[in-house]
Motif scaffolding. Structure first.
Motif, PDB file in Angstrom:
ATOM      1  N   ILE A   1     -35.447 -25.745 -12.404  1.00 27.19           N
ATOM      2  CA  ILE A   1     -36.131 -24.605 -12.997  1.00 27.19           C
ATOM      3  C   ILE A   1     -37.614 -24.926 -12.932  1.00 27.19           C
ATOM      4  N   SER A   2     -38.387 -23.895 -12.615  1.00 21.71           N
ATOM      5  CA  SER A   2     -39.810 -24.141 -12.435  1.00 21.71           C
ATOM      6  C   SER A   2     -40.594 -22.915 -12.847  1.00 21.71           C
ATOM      7  N   SER A   3     -41.874 -23.134 -13.061  1.00 17.14           N
ATOM      8  CA  SER A   3     -42.746 -22.053 -13.507  1.00 17.14           C
ATOM      9  C   SER A   3     -44.152 -22.333 -13.019  1.00 17.14           C
ATOM     10  N   TYR A   4     -44.890 -21.264 -12.768  1.00 21.74           N
ATOM     11  CA  TYR A   4     -46.289 -21.404 -12.362  1.00 21.74           C
ATOM     12  C   TYR A   4     -46.992 -20.145 -12.801  1.00 21.74           C
ATOM     13  N   GLY A   5     -48.036 -20.308 -13.585  1.00 23.32           N
ATOM     14  CA  GLY A   5     -48.694 -19.110 -14.100  1.00 23.32           C
ATOM     15  C   GLY A   5     -50.139 -19.373 -14.402  1.00 23.32           C
ATOM     16  N   THR A   6     -50.825 -18.309 -14.812  1.00 24.54           N
ATOM     17  CA  THR A   6     -52.262 -18.392 -15.011  1.00 24.54           C
ATOM     18  C   THR A   6     -52.663 -17.682 -16.284  1.00 24.54           C
ATOM     19  N   ARG A   7     -53.875 -17.940 -16.727  1.00 22.29           N
ATOM     20  CA  ARG A   7     -54.414 -17.298 -17.916  1.00 22.29           C
ATOM     21  C   ARG A   7     -55.258 -16.078 -17.577  1.00 22.29           C
ATOM     22  N   GLU A   8     -55.013 -15.501 -16.433  1.00 23.65           N
ATOM     23  CA  GLU A   8     -55.726 -14.261 -16.125  1.00 23.65           C
ATOM     24  C   GLU A   8     -55.242 -13.155 -17.060  1.00 23.65           C
ATOM     25  N   PRO A   9     -55.946 -11.989 -17.074  1.00 25.19           N
ATOM     26  CA  PRO A   9     -55.508 -10.890 -17.939  1.00 25.19           C
ATOM     27  C   PRO A   9     -54.030 -10.591 -17.721  1.00 25.19           C
ATOM     28  N   GLY A  10     -53.270 -10.575 -18.798  1.00 30.01           N
ATOM     29  CA  GLY A  10     -51.859 -10.282 -18.721  1.00 30.01           C
ATOM     30  C   GLY A  10     -50.984 -11.504 -18.564  1.00 30.01           C
ATOM     31  N   ASP A  11     -51.605 -12.654 -18.372  1.00 32.94           N
ATOM     32  CA  ASP A  11     -50.840 -13.887 -18.198  1.00 32.94           C
ATOM     33  C   ASP A  11     -49.779 -13.797 -17.105  1.00 32.94           C
ATOM     34  N   PRO A  12     -50.164 -13.423 -15.887  1.00 31.74           N
ATOM     35  CA  PRO A  12     -49.144 -13.344 -14.834  1.00 31.74           C
ATOM     36  C   PRO A  12     -48.476 -14.702 -14.620  1.00 31.74           C
ATOM     37  N   ALA A  13     -47.167 -14.697 -14.551  1.00 31.18           N
ATOM     38  CA  ALA A  13     -46.420 -15.941 -14.373  1.00 31.18           C
ATOM     39  C   ALA A  13     -45.108 -15.651 -13.670  1.00 31.18           C
ATOM     40  N   THR A  14     -44.576 -16.677 -13.044  1.00 33.38           N
ATOM     41  CA  THR A  14     -43.317 -16.552 -12.340  1.00 33.38           C
ATOM     42  C   THR A  14     -42.424 -17.718 -12.726  1.00 33.38           C
ATOM     43  N   ARG A  15     -41.200 -17.401 -13.097  1.00 32.36           N
ATOM     44  CA  ARG A  15     -40.203 -18.425 -13.423  1.00 32.36           C
ATOM     45  C   ARG A  15     -39.107 -18.400 -12.362  1.00 32.36           C
ATOM     46  N   LYS A  16     -38.618 -19.570 -12.041  1.00 29.75           N
ATOM     47  CA  LYS A  16     -37.664 -19.647 -10.934  1.00 29.75           C
ATOM     48  C   LYS A  16     -36.495 -20.543 -11.289  1.00 29.75           C
ATOM     49  N   LEU A  17     -35.315 -20.105 -10.864  1.00 34.25           N
ATOM     50  CA  LEU A  17     -34.110 -20.929 -10.950  1.00 34.25           C
ATOM     51  C   LEU A  17     -33.605 -21.165  -9.534  1.00 34.25           C
ATOM     52  N   SER A  18     -33.364 -22.435  -9.199  1.00 34.32           N
ATOM     53  CA  SER A  18     -32.919 -22.794  -7.851  1.00 34.32           C
ATOM     54  C   SER A  18     -31.657 -23.632  -7.946  1.00 34.32           C
ATOM     55  N   LEU A  19     -30.727 -23.354  -7.069  1.00 33.72           N
ATOM     56  CA  LEU A  19     -29.437 -24.045  -7.079  1.00 33.72           C
ATOM     57  C   LEU A  19     -29.037 -24.276  -5.631  1.00 33.72           C
ATOM     58  N   GLY A  20     -28.677 -25.513  -5.298  1.00 34.86           N
ATOM     59  CA  GLY A  20     -28.320 -25.770  -3.907  1.00 34.86           C
ATOM     60  C   GLY A  20     -27.252 -26.824  -3.756  1.00 34.86           C
ATOM     61  N   TYR A  21     -26.554 -26.755  -2.647  1.00 35.30           N
ATOM     62  CA  TYR A  21     -25.544 -27.771  -2.336  1.00 35.30           C
ATOM     63  C   TYR A  21     -25.756 -28.232  -0.905  1.00 35.30           C
ATOM     64  N   VAL A  22     -25.825 -29.550  -0.726  1.00 36.11           N
ATOM     65  CA  VAL A  22     -25.999 -30.130   0.604  1.00 36.11           C
ATOM     66  C   VAL A  22     -24.721 -30.854   0.984  1.00 36.11           C
ATOM     67  N   TYR A  23     -24.059 -30.332   2.011  1.00 37.19           N
ATOM     68  CA  TYR A  23     -22.797 -30.908   2.463  1.00 37.19           C
ATOM     69  C   TYR A  23     -23.101 -31.791   3.665  1.00 37.19           C
ATOM     70  N   ASN A  24     -23.061 -33.107   3.456  1.00 39.14           N
ATOM     71  CA  ASN A  24     -23.449 -34.040   4.500  1.00 39.14           C
ATOM     72  C   ASN A  24     -22.289 -34.327   5.454  1.00 39.14           C
ATOM     73  N   LEU A  25     -22.421 -33.844   6.672  1.00 34.04           N
ATOM     74  CA  LEU A  25     -21.423 -34.145   7.706  1.00 34.04           C
ATOM     75  C   LEU A  25     -21.546 -35.591   8.162  1.00 34.04           C
ATOM     76  N   SER A  26     -22.736 -36.130   8.020  1.00 34.75           N
ATOM     77  CA  SER A  26     -23.008 -37.530   8.322  1.00 34.75           C
ATOM     78  C   SER A  26     -24.325 -37.846   7.644  1.00 34.75           C
ATOM     79  N   LYS A  27     -24.823 -39.046   7.844  1.00 38.39           N
ATOM     80  CA  LYS A  27     -26.122 -39.356   7.259  1.00 38.39           C
ATOM     81  C   LYS A  27     -27.229 -38.532   7.902  1.00 38.39           C
TER      82      LYS A  27
END
Lengths: 367, 367, 367
Positions: free
Chosen positions: C298-324
């Motif tokens: 989970i991550s976030s990045y935002g600013t103190r500009e008028p309105g406090d624009p900000a973005t929050r993110k949820l990321s989910l991933g799976y890496v299936y290793n066929l080999s190294k």
């Protein structure tokens, strides 16, 4: 030594015990051999038409100059992965060749820029075939090239290749998902490809599928005989000059031992306003002469526009193999225009309905 | 494994029994070793003139940074074939260096683009010499460089190199057909080159031979002495700024064991309206100091224009060899302008008739 | 053979006894092995926002596609030299990625051009650490990337990476002089970097230091715990849109065996008129599942500009290793905008304060 400065020249983050902190994919790599390969081919080319002639040193009269890297990994259980990166270059100047970002006319890149324009793919394969993703030649081009004794290179290249109206994906397409049939299919072979123009949705225009298309090819081989058909359709917004492209071609080859004959038929159409259709044919012959080759082709490509403009071509070439990897070659070609066509050879120009002739004298070295 | 998925990662057409149908040159290749080589050279450069100074990290203070691939095939009977592809790059940014498509000013390519701009050739050689086709350095440049103890690299580069008026082919030419004398000629060596501007005929302009020219070099070596002369002529349409370029230079070297001395004389002319001629000289010395080298050069390059603008340069350098492949180096140089010249060093600028000084501190690693 | 045609395919000047006459650095090279390495990574990416969606084939969903060459030479006495040249490329088209000549906005190069944009360095190292010169990633980026379970690749990339306001040197800098602490420092690691904008002096503008800056990083690791902080300052003339950039970030990681947790805090500011400051955080987790990996952030990045624009993110991933070396992966991500922000994923677009979601399905092959 390596233990004295262990982190040196590893990825930057390995400068210290950063392994507990982050992981980069590269630190766990067990390396395997990468094959580097390429071709250096240069030609002294001469072209003459009714209005001008030209002598030039150019690249790829027998095979396109290229440098490539490819590799292969056995994943066990019949599964394999691999990559293939192949850049075209122009031997007479050392510069690059054009690519295309989005399979659309505006996606063409500068011809001076070296890139992996010929092929950039990653593959996964098993007994059921190969899944190949990236930039590659289109199925319809592969079939077209296979019928050309001159392999789409040099002054002898057959007409349906030189004059193809099939647009940005005539030869290759980017953003491609391809599937190839496995090798051992009792003589059957083939592939299907889907490629994306990657225009964003929601623009409300008929062009949102520009550059998106598909291609396929199916063939079989029995003894000395082989034949294959291929087709493709790529969507483009209709304008006066361009529109959706449809390609169909079919060819066959028979190896009589003393000569391998190929025959091909081509039909390319562009759904512009008004639409344009061109049809062509190729009759080719390759005679083995010891370890050398004598090549011949007659070809034609024309359209049903007013006047029936068409061009007929005779190509004759000899490849003198100094070894399996190195050859000298000479090729001559002659085109005859009719119905207002003005195709000229090797950079010359010719007036409508006039002829043109050209010659290549070159050397090819595979590495 | 390889037999389980035989066609995988061969050229696309090998996905099935396509061998009876078409042939690509690559399927019959017996591979041999390709040599990869290169140089990574980076310098902290300082330049100062009367109007500005500059500190920068730049590439190639001792030798131009490059990556190359080359290979060689013995064809039997004393015949050999080979290729050489060499790209220049700028180590401080990772970007490329300019090339040229047609040996004309308008054929220059972006300096950010990586290409095989340094050399792209294919060769055939036997006891009678070497035929070399493609892009390569010109014979007159090769001779000029050989007289420069600083090898045309870094702040110490002698004046006739830095300020050369010889235009697009001053250093290299594309579209070249070259012949090199064989090695074993009782001390004689040399080459002739012909290169094409590839302008189309029939335009009726005096410029149709723009960029077409020839170059040659002949020299000999006896014991510790060697000398060589070179010349070239490249045609260009006459304008106020440019025109046909003629280059002549001659040099000699003697190795006194404790010092190797070189001397060179240069005469370059451009047949513009009015024409410009520049003459220069170089006196160089390289002292071996153990495995290191102390280098010195005085050089001059000037013209007979009004006021006799000329620049004189003193260069002094030391190369500290950490190994045969890795070196640290320091170079200092000083230029004195007269007659209105305003040459400055390492990116600085200086007013007419003012001097400039510069220094390089760098590292070179050959691989 | 080699003695029959001794000078062939050596550097041009070796065609005869030129060795007494001039020396090129290359003739005395004792070659050592060069490692070629790379990644081919391709993704089918889908992005959807409130105003448009997009399906594309794109490159580097798990790791940026690249080809590199690197080498290493033991100079004796604990001293070593090395080079590292690494080009980024886009697998779906075979084209290149942007570089930058001078760390300034106007120094950006075309994204179609292949270059050693990822890294071009030459190094000298001993027990006291490594001196590294050329183009490389900045210390502040390295720290930022290390806190991102998605390694700044693909749709899952955490917000402070995707939306970074840190300008041309946010990720890499050219013209860099860097020093890395040695490996064996009882768990401490770090680096300092100074890089040059290379604007000429004497122009009298406040921008003469544009693109010049420094960066540093210091961290330590104890057992399963590691933490590091980094900062950088790069000077730019103040405009309405841009100005001097200051970056600070700090992160920590703990490996609980069943999960490796990372946490990071970011503060980036641009001294434009008016100035802009953005703050962000990342909380990441990587769960080993056999030889595979489940990733969350989970991550976030935002600013103190008028309105406090900000973005929050949820990321989910799976890496299936066929080999190294070979993996399949799937990643999903969701962003929520507020305060007027309109960040969208995978090429889609979304209206202010609307959300966006995206998915990657890809394959990575290391070589």
């Amino acid at each position: 030594m390596k233990s004295a400065i262990p982190g040196f020249l590893a990825t930057g983050v390995a400068a210290a015990g950063i392994s507990a902190f982050a992981q980069t994919s590269q630190t766990t790599v067990d390396r395997t051999a990468i094959t580097m390969f390429g071709i250096a081919d240069v030609t002294i080319g001469y072209g003459a038409g009714s209005t001008s002639h030209l002598v030039q040193l150019y690249s790829g009269g027998n095979a396109t100059s290229r440098v490539g890297f490819r590799g292969f990994q056995d994943l066990g259980g019949g599964l394999a992965a691999g990559f293939w990166l192949e850049m075209g270059y122009v031997l007479d100047t050392g510069l690059g060749m054009a690519g295309n970002t989005n399979n659309q006319p505006d996606g063409a890149t500068s011809s001076n820029v070296i890139s992996f324009n010929r092929r950039a793919t990653v593959s996964l394969a098993d007994r059921w075939g190969e899944l190949r993703l990236g930039r590659d030649i289109t199925a319809s081009y592969r079939n077209r090239q296979d019928m050309d004794p001159f392999d789409n290179n040099g002054v002898g290249t057959t007409e349906p290749q030189v004059e193809s109206i099939a647009g940005p994906t005539s030869t290759r397409a980017s953003n491609m998902i391809g599937y190839f049939l496995p090798h051992d299919l009792h003589g059957f072979f083939g592939e299907v490809q889907y490629f994306l123009g990657e225009s964003i949705s929601g623009t409300g225009l008929p062009s949102s599928r520009d550059g998106t298309g598909y291609a396929g090819r199916l063939g079989f081989t029995v003894g000395n005989f082989a034949m294959a058909a291929a087709g493709s359709k790529v969507s483009y917004a209709r304008t006066a000059d361009f529109g959706t492209v449809r390609v169909f071609n079919i060819g066959a080859a028979y190896d009589f031992d003393f000569v391998r004959m190929t025959i091909g038929y081509y039909r390319d159409s562009v759904d512009s306003a008004p639409p344009v259709t061109r049809k062509g044919f190729v009759l080719g012959a390759v005679f083995p002469v010891g370890q050398d080759q004598l090549k011949m082709a007659i070809s034609s490509y024309g359209t049903r526009e007013p006047g029936d403009p068409a061009t007929r071509k005779l190509s004759l070439g000899y490849v003198y193999n100094l070894s399996k990897r190195t050859a000298l070659y000479v090729t001559g070609a002659y085109v005859r225009n009719s119905g207002g066509a003005s195709v000229a050879l090797n950079g010359a120009s010719t007036a409508p309905n006039e002829s043109s002739r050209g010659m290549d004298l070159g050397m090819r070295h595979n590495f």
